[in-house]
Design a protein around this motif. Structure first.
Motif, mmCIF file in Angstrom:
data_model
loop_
_atom_site.group_PDB
_atom_site.id
_atom_site.type_symbol
_atom_site.label_atom_id
_atom_site.label_comp_id
_atom_site.label_asym_id
_atom_site.label_seq_id
_atom_site.Cartn_x
_atom_site.Cartn_y
_atom_site.Cartn_z
ATOM 1 N N GLN A 1 -4.185 -11.772 -3.594
ATOM 2 C CA GLN A 1 -3.484 -12.162 -2.363
ATOM 3 C C GLN A 1 -3.152 -10.969 -1.473
ATOM 4 N N TYR A 2 -3.227 -9.758 -2.050
ATOM 5 C CA TYR A 2 -2.972 -8.547 -1.262
ATOM 6 C C TYR A 2 -4.272 -7.813 -0.929
ATOM 7 N N PHE A 3 -5.345 -8.578 -0.815
ATOM 8 C CA PHE A 3 -6.655 -8.005 -0.484
ATOM 9 C C PHE A 3 -6.607 -7.176 0.804
ATOM 10 N N ASN A 4 -5.792 -7.617 1.778
ATOM 11 C CA ASN A 4 -5.710 -6.917 3.060
ATOM 12 C C ASN A 4 -4.982 -5.573 2.974
ATOM 13 N N SER A 5 -4.395 -5.292 1.812
ATOM 14 C CA SER A 5 -3.727 -3.999 1.621
ATOM 15 C C SER A 5 -4.716 -2.889 1.255
ATOM 16 N N ILE A 6 -5.916 -3.275 0.869
ATOM 17 C CA ILE A 6 -6.886 -2.292 0.365
ATOM 18 C C ILE A 6 -7.222 -1.242 1.414
ATOM 19 N N GLN A 7 -7.624 -1.672 2.611
ATOM 20 C CA GLN A 7 -7.988 -0.730 3.664
ATOM 21 C C GLN A 7 -6.779 0.114 4.075
ATOM 22 N N ILE A 8 -5.616 -0.501 4.122
ATOM 23 C CA ILE A 8 -4.389 0.227 4.463
ATOM 24 C C ILE A 8 -4.132 1.318 3.425
ATOM 25 N N PHE A 9 -4.317 0.963 2.159
ATOM 26 C CA PHE A 9 -4.109 1.902 1.053
ATOM 27 C C PHE A 9 -5.042 3.109 1.157
ATOM 28 N N ASN B 1 -10.051 -0.911 -4.219
ATOM 29 C CA ASN B 1 -10.124 -2.367 -4.344
ATOM 30 C C ASN B 1 -9.538 -2.830 -5.675
ATOM 31 N N SER B 2 -9.977 -2.196 -6.740
ATOM 32 C CA SER B 2 -9.527 -2.567 -8.086
ATOM 33 C C SER B 2 -8.045 -2.249 -8.295
ATOM 34 N N ILE B 3 -7.595 -1.118 -7.732
ATOM 35 C CA ILE B 3 -6.192 -0.710 -7.898
ATOM 36 C C ILE B 3 -5.252 -1.743 -7.274
ATOM 37 N N ILE B 4 -5.550 -2.134 -6.033
ATOM 38 C CA ILE B 4 -4.700 -3.106 -5.338
ATOM 39 C C ILE B 4 -4.716 -4.461 -6.056
ATOM 40 N N LYS B 5 -5.895 -4.915 -6.437
ATOM 41 C CA LYS B 5 -6.001 -6.207 -7.116
ATOM 42 C C LYS B 5 -5.288 -6.190 -8.468
ATOM 43 N N ALA C 1 0.825 -1.210 0.000
ATOM 44 C CA ALA C 1 0.000 0.000 0.000
ATOM 45 C C ALA C 1 0.859 1.260 0.000
ATOM 46 N N TYR C 2 1.920 1.255 0.813
ATOM 47 C CA TYR C 2 2.762 2.447 0.932
ATOM 48 C C TYR C 2 3.550 2.710 -0.355
ATOM 49 N N SER C 3 3.877 1.661 -1.083
ATOM 50 C CA SER C 3 4.613 1.828 -2.341
ATOM 51 C C SER C 3 3.815 2.658 -3.342
ATOM 52 N N ILE C 4 2.504 2.456 -3.358
ATOM 53 C CA ILE C 4 1.652 3.243 -4.253
ATOM 54 C C ILE C 4 1.624 4.695 -3.787
ATOM 55 N N ILE C 5 1.525 4.893 -2.478
ATOM 56 C CA ILE C 5 1.521 6.252 -1.916
ATOM 57 C C ILE C 5 2.830 6.960 -2.253
ATOM 58 N N HIS C 6 3.932 6.229 -2.164
ATOM 59 C CA HIS C 6 5.229 6.815 -2.526
ATOM 60 C C HIS C 6 5.233 7.252 -3.988
ATOM 61 N N ILE D 1 -7.625 10.785 -3.136
ATOM 62 C CA ILE D 1 -8.444 10.193 -2.070
ATOM 63 C C ILE D 1 -9.754 9.658 -2.636
ATOM 64 N N ILE D 2 -10.401 10.448 -3.487
ATOM 65 C CA ILE D 2 -11.657 10.018 -4.110
ATOM 66 C C ILE D 2 -11.420 8.777 -4.967
ATOM 67 N N LEU D 3 -10.333 8.791 -5.724
ATOM 68 C CA LEU D 3 -9.975 7.649 -6.555
ATOM 69 C C LEU D 3 -9.790 6.396 -5.715
ATOM 70 N N ALA D 4 -9.091 6.548 -4.575
ATOM 71 C CA ALA D 4 -8.829 5.400 -3.696
ATOM 72 C C ALA D 4 -10.114 4.864 -3.073
#
Length: 207
Positions: free
Chosen positions: A106-114, A96-100, A35-40, A88-91
């Protein structure tokens, strides 16, 4: 300028991952890191904007063009807020779609963190601006004090939240820390701008 601000944040992120690794598992570290990699990646947007701003602000301040300095600062802030709000609106709509799409199911749990970290991204954008602005007026010691204060808050919150909430707690700690750092940096810049405006008005009246 911007590189010093990013370097201090990068060190904080490394330390946070180490704390997650010690207190939780490598799997949870992976969720947070994804999740943080995308934020970076998003933060590079503000970095590219601010890379050209540092010499401009420095020149305007040193040449006593305080009104131009003030206008550039607040217009840039508005631009960054608009961009970060769109992220923020995009996220919230397609997190959900971005992380997947990037990492897989397998990184479903990263969605809320993202999604939580996207709120931190708003303040990261603004902290990049205040950090560059403070450096531009040769107040590096102020920036250092703000960074140290932010690091102390971040470590304390991580120790408090990670044991119980894991990566979600780490994300919340990041948001709160970036928010406090923004308030501190913005207070200093606003006070400086206000002080310079009063000084400029006084000198104009004397003439």
């Amino acid at each position: 300028g911007i590189r010093h601000v990013e370097r201090s944040r990068g060190l904080g992120d490394v330390y946070k991952r180490q704390m997650l690794s010690v207190m939780k598992t490598d799997t949870i570290v992976g969720w947070y890191s994804a999740a943080y990699s995308i934020i970076h990646g998003f933060s590079l947007i503000s970095s590219s904007i601010l890379a050209t701003l540092f010499p401009l602000l420095s020149r305007q301040y040193n040449e006593n063009k305080k009104d131009l300095f003030k206008n550039v600062f607040f217009k840039t802030m508005l631009t960054l807020i608009i961009i970060a709000s769109a992220i923020i609106i995009l996220a919230m709509l397609w997190g959900n779609s971005i992380i997947k799409f990037i990492y897989g199911i397998q990184y479903f749990n990263s969605i809320q963190i993202f999604i939580i970290l996207c709120w931190a991204n708003l303040f990261i954008f603004l902290n990049n601006l205040t950090g560059v602005t403070i450096n531009a007026i040769n107040k590096q010691k102020v920036n250092l004090a703000i960074v140290i204060c932010g690091a102390a808050i971040n470590i304390s919150l991580n120790l408090l939240l990670i044991p119980k909430y894991g990566a979600i707690g780490a994300a919340v700690a990041t948001v709160f820390t970036e928010f406090v750092v923004f308030l501190t940096g913005f207070f200093f810049v606003s006070k400086l701008i206000s002080k310079d405006s009063e000084k400029l008005t006084f000198e104009t009246q004397r003439r």
